[in-house]
Write a protein that holds these residues in place. Structure first.
Motif, PDB file in Angstrom:
ATOM      1  N   MET A  89     -29.448   9.099  49.728  1.00 23.03           N
ATOM      2  CA  MET A  89     -29.970  10.180  48.892  1.00 23.03           C
ATOM      3  C   MET A  89     -28.984  10.475  47.759  1.00 23.03           C
ATOM      4  O   MET A  89     -27.786  10.260  47.881  1.00 23.03           O
ATOM      5  CB  MET A  89     -30.184  11.457  49.711  1.00 23.03           C
ATOM      6  CG  MET A  89     -28.923  12.015  50.368  1.00 23.03           C
ATOM      7  SD  MET A  89     -29.092  13.736  50.881  1.00 23.03           S
ATOM      8  CE  MET A  89     -29.123  14.577  49.320  1.00 23.03           C
ATOM      9  N   GLU A  90     -29.526  10.949  46.655  1.00 24.79           N
ATOM     10  CA  GLU A  90     -28.709  11.380  45.536  1.00 24.79           C
ATOM     11  C   GLU A  90     -29.271  12.698  45.012  1.00 24.79           C
ATOM     12  O   GLU A  90     -30.461  12.791  44.722  1.00 24.79           O
ATOM     13  CB  GLU A  90     -28.701  10.340  44.405  1.00 24.79           C
ATOM     14  CG  GLU A  90     -27.995   9.045  44.768  1.00 24.79           C
ATOM     15  CD  GLU A  90     -27.852   8.120  43.563  1.00 24.79           C
ATOM     16  OE1 GLU A  90     -28.189   8.546  42.436  1.00 24.79           O
ATOM     17  OE2 GLU A  90     -27.419   6.970  43.748  1.00 24.79           O
ATOM     18  N   VAL A  91     -28.413  13.694  44.908  1.00 24.72           N
ATOM     19  CA  VAL A  91     -28.813  15.004  44.409  1.00 24.72           C
ATOM     20  C   VAL A  91     -28.000  15.314  43.165  1.00 24.72           C
ATOM     21  O   VAL A  91     -26.770  15.207  43.168  1.00 24.72           O
ATOM     22  CB  VAL A  91     -28.582  16.101  45.471  1.00 24.72           C
ATOM     23  CG1 VAL A  91     -28.899  17.478  44.886  1.00 24.72           C
ATOM     24  CG2 VAL A  91     -29.436  15.843  46.701  1.00 24.72           C
ATOM     25  N   LYS A  92     -28.690  15.691  42.102  1.00 17.76           N
ATOM     26  CA  LYS A  92     -28.022  16.066  40.859  1.00 17.76           C
ATOM     27  C   LYS A  92     -27.506  17.495  40.971  1.00 17.76           C
ATOM     28  O   LYS A  92     -28.256  18.420  41.293  1.00 17.76           O
ATOM     29  CB  LYS A  92     -29.006  15.951  39.692  1.00 17.76           C
ATOM     30  CG  LYS A  92     -28.386  16.171  38.328  1.00 17.76           C
ATOM     31  CD  LYS A  92     -29.441  15.967  37.233  1.00 17.76           C
ATOM     32  CE  LYS A  92     -28.860  16.150  35.846  1.00 17.76           C
ATOM     33  NZ  LYS A  92     -29.888  15.977  34.786  1.00 17.76           N
ATOM     34  N   MET A  93     -26.204  17.675  40.712  1.00 18.90           N
ATOM     35  CA  MET A  93     -25.574  18.979  40.860  1.00 18.90           C
ATOM     36  C   MET A  93     -24.774  19.336  39.606  1.00 18.90           C
ATOM     37  O   MET A  93     -24.430  18.464  38.807  1.00 18.90           O
ATOM     38  CB  MET A  93     -24.625  18.998  42.070  1.00 18.90           C
ATOM     39  CG  MET A  93     -25.269  18.685  43.405  1.00 18.90           C
ATOM     40  SD  MET A  93     -24.076  18.833  44.761  1.00 18.90           S
ATOM     41  CE  MET A  93     -23.838  20.618  44.803  1.00 18.90           C
ATOM     42  N   ILE A  94     -24.490  20.626  39.466  1.00 19.68           N
ATOM     43  CA  ILE A  94     -23.591  21.090  38.420  1.00 19.68           C
ATOM     44  C   ILE A  94     -22.492  21.914  39.080  1.00 19.68           C
ATOM     45  O   ILE A  94     -22.660  22.402  40.202  1.00 19.68           O
ATOM     46  CB  ILE A  94     -24.324  21.959  37.372  1.00 19.68           C
ATOM     47  CG1 ILE A  94     -25.000  23.175  38.040  1.00 19.68           C
ATOM     48  CG2 ILE A  94     -25.335  21.134  36.602  1.00 19.68           C
ATOM     49  CD1 ILE A  94     -25.632  24.150  37.049  1.00 19.68           C
TER      50      ILE A  94
ATOM     51  N   GLY B  91     -34.628  21.365  37.563  1.00 20.01           N
ATOM     52  CA  GLY B  91     -34.581  20.361  38.611  1.00 20.01           C
ATOM     53  C   GLY B  91     -33.208  20.130  39.214  1.00 20.01           C
ATOM     54  O   GLY B  91     -33.042  19.221  40.039  1.00 20.01           O
ATOM     55  N   ILE B  92     -32.222  20.947  38.840  1.00 18.13           N
ATOM     56  CA  ILE B  92     -30.897  20.834  39.447  1.00 18.13           C
ATOM     57  C   ILE B  92     -31.015  21.096  40.951  1.00 18.13           C
ATOM     58  O   ILE B  92     -31.612  22.079  41.377  1.00 18.13           O
ATOM     59  CB  ILE B  92     -29.917  21.828  38.801  1.00 18.13           C
ATOM     60  CG1 ILE B  92     -29.596  21.416  37.371  1.00 18.13           C
ATOM     61  CG2 ILE B  92     -28.640  21.956  39.616  1.00 18.13           C
ATOM     62  CD1 ILE B  92     -28.862  20.095  37.254  1.00 18.13           C
ATOM     63  N   GLY B  93     -30.408  20.212  41.761  1.00 15.44           N
ATOM     64  CA  GLY B  93     -30.570  20.324  43.209  1.00 15.44           C
ATOM     65  C   GLY B  93     -29.529  21.140  43.922  1.00 15.44           C
ATOM     66  O   GLY B  93     -29.709  21.509  45.092  1.00 15.44           O
ATOM     67  N   GLY B  94     -28.420  21.437  43.268  1.00 17.76           N
ATOM     68  CA  GLY B  94     -27.368  22.206  43.908  1.00 17.76           C
ATOM     69  C   GLY B  94     -26.298  22.609  42.917  1.00 17.76           C
ATOM     70  O   GLY B  94     -26.198  22.061  41.815  1.00 17.76           O
ATOM     71  N   VAL B  95     -25.475  23.580  43.314  1.00 17.13           N
ATOM     72  CA  VAL B  95     -24.443  24.138  42.438  1.00 17.13           C
ATOM     73  C   VAL B  95     -23.150  24.295  43.221  1.00 17.13           C
ATOM     74  O   VAL B  95     -23.153  24.697  44.387  1.00 17.13           O
ATOM     75  CB  VAL B  95     -24.874  25.526  41.898  1.00 17.13           C
ATOM     76  CG1 VAL B  95     -23.790  26.111  40.999  1.00 17.13           C
ATOM     77  CG2 VAL B  95     -26.197  25.432  41.161  1.00 17.13           C
TER      78      VAL B  95
END
Length: 347
Positions: free
Chosen positions: A1-6, A24-28
């Protein structure tokens, strides 16, 4: 899995988290502060960022930027982070960010003290460092989840992955962008591990204990809750009484009211204009125009001279001849007949 985060901090300003979620950002990963457990070193936007992500159900983790040069400082930094995350359910680990050159020789000890304290408090600990640090100063630190920085061209796009074993999150650029975050230069990350599923934090975290209207008003004045309709909507969404808080804000923001004597001096100095403009401005500011104008008139009037002094001025030709003299003397508040009698006697 790949989650885009900032990852964000106070340097990213006031973030529109509704837009971030829609992007659509998946996490912070958000900074809670830096250094030892001193309130002035809290990140000024952490609470707002954590509350907004909790409200919107955006999974988030936390990091603290370290300056620790010994294990006592590392323990204080752990206390700092744990104080700030209390009351929040984290969906990602609680990281220590080590990158100060002065820490290179003691980095492993600092990391261990911080992470073990975090683990003892019931949170998953993690370590953030760049590829060079992992391969030179943190070799063998494999007990905690790894967050690795490697930018490559740093053009907003991923380059070559870090040459670090078993890392879970890769920070690949500091030149990213996202709707809702206006500041230039945003750190972007890819996460390869389903932390929310492991930590059970995918649901919105419970809100921290509600603060008093007085406390929230102080936060409003500090800029934490935005302005206008944005402020009203956010306060209402958080369950606060906007009107009651705004009344406190207005009261705190109003300058201390000055005495009529002080305002009269300002009027004489030209600060409040003239005529109807002065009257309207003083009334709008809550001052008694008539009372202040009376003081102004009193202060502006020249000191009244004796009849003998005025008679001498008449003889010197300063008050003209009749009927002009009579009109001028009476307009200035003098008794024409008395003064003229003195003039006749002096002649």
């Amino acid at each position: 899995m790949e989650v885009k985060m900032i990852d964000v901090s106070v340097h990213n300003g006031v973030i529109d988290w509704d837009k971030v979620k829609a992007s659509g950002i998946g996490g912070v990963l958000m900074r809670c502060g830096y250094g030892s457990d001193i309130e002035s070193q809290d990140d000024k936007m952490f609470k707002r960022n954590a509350d907004e992500c909790s409200r919107l159900g955006i999974p988030f983790g936390v990091y603290l930027y370290s300056y620790a040069k010994n294990t006592d400082m590392a323990k204080s930094e752990a206390d700092h982070a744990l104080r700030l995350v209390k009351g929040y359910k984290l969906s990602y680990p609680l990281y220590i960010d080590v990158e100060e050159a002065s820490q290179s020789g003691i980095a492993k000890d600092v990391v261990k003290v911080f992470c073990e304290a975090v683990k003892a408090a019931g949170y998953m600990p993690g370590v953030y460092a760049n590829e060079n640090w992992w391969n030179n100063y943190l070799v063998g630190v494999d007990s905690y989840t790894k967050w690795v920085a490697k930018y490559g061209a740093n053009n907003g796009q991923p380059g070559n992955k870090p040459n670090v074993s078993n890392f879970d999150i890769w920070q690949y650029t500091s030149k990213g962008s996202c709707d809702g975050i206006g500041s230039s230069g945003l750190d972007m990350n890819i996460c390869y591990r389903d932390f929310p599923a492991e930590l059970g934090g995918s649901k919105p975290a419970p809100a921290p204990a509600e603060k008093s209207n007085e406390e929230i008003a102080n936060e409003v004045l500090a800029g934490t809750w935005g302005n206008g309709d944005d402020r009203k909507n956010r306060l209402s969404a958080a369950g606060y009484d906007y009107d009651a808080i705004q009344a406190i804000v207005n009261q705190k923001a109003a300058p201390a009211k000055k005495s009529n004597e002080e305002i009269a001096k300002e009027v004489l100095a030209g600060a409040w204009g003239n005529g109807d403009d002065r009257k309207n401005r003083l009334s709008a500011a809550g001052y008694d125009y008539d009372a202040i104008q009376a003081i102004v008139n009193q202060k502006a009037a020249p000191a009244k001279k004796s009849n003998e002094e005025i008679a001498k001025e008449v003889l010197a030709g300063k008050w003209g001849n009749n009927p002009q003299r009579k009109a001028k003397l009476e307009a200035a508040g003098y008794n024409y007949a008395t003064i003229q009698a003195l003039v006749n006697k002096m002649c």
